[in-house]
Design a protein around this motif. Sequence first.
Motif: not given
Length: 310
Positions: A127-129, A131-134, A236-241, A282-284
């Motif tokens: 979804t983007h480049l 470190d925690d997505h590739v 992806g990382d449109l939200l983190h929490g 990605a992170h929930l």
Amino acid sequence: MPTARTASPQVTTLRLGDVEITRVIEFSDISPMTTDVFFPGSTPEEWRRHAALLDPDHWDARTDLTRVATQSWVLRSEGRVVVIDTGAGNGKYRPLQPIWSYLDTGYLASLAAAGVRREDVDLVVNTHLHDDHVGWNTYLDGRDWVPTFPNATYLMPAIDVTYWHPDNLHRTQFGRGNQNVYEDSVQPVIDAGLVTTWEDSFVIDGNLRLEPAPGHTPGSAVVHLESGGERAVFAGDLLHGAIQIHEPHLNSCFEEDEEGARASRARMFAYAADHRALVFPAHLPGQGAFEIRREGSGFGLARWAPFSRT
Ligand SMILES: [Zn+2]
């Protein structure tokens, strides 16, 4: 209503229309970041107000530490296996991101438990480049980083491929945190001839398409699913929490463009609420995905996805 079945303690699957969605967790734990570090400008009052939603799956109220996961969403669509985001990877040196440095997780075993061998993956979506997505784009084979998924096409946003090139890192907000990433997780798959870059939008198949959602990074993207009357957004990382469900003005500390990140999040939330689309960030941790609804002038949780809690 989608149904879920638990395939193993760390893998759950649900079906939306003709697409099967499996959650493969790489990492899910307390993070070293307190609320004010992870979400600058968030107030203790905001966290307390949503404590019933957040504690304990997303926040430890006693220590004020946040919880975070890295995970892949593995889709089976039109006979192909699609992996959305590849986590942080094993054995990678991230001098300014110690939480992702030199990991040694059982990610590939979890993928295998979901019935997916490395050779089975047809498409990888980054979804983007960051470190925690590739990270699992590659693994260390002897002294070389080689593609983890040798038969896959890796779809990368063209804007991010340029933006995160080592020659340009000094111009980025968060570039130092993304140190080494291009070299060990992007360049090797480009060199192997496995990368397709895209701009504007990209149709993956009859159920899935990529759309830009810039802000977190300039090339950040979401995957839209529409199948059999069901909809979802892999965000992806449109939200983190989970706090951002009720407080969408809050950004994480990792945004390249603060206002762009808020605008893309607001647009995605409005779409998801109005179309009852499940949102898969990605992170929930916890149940990993959710349905959102409009509440007054803002948004609120309609329900969690029926995945088991982590
Ligand atoms: Zn991330």
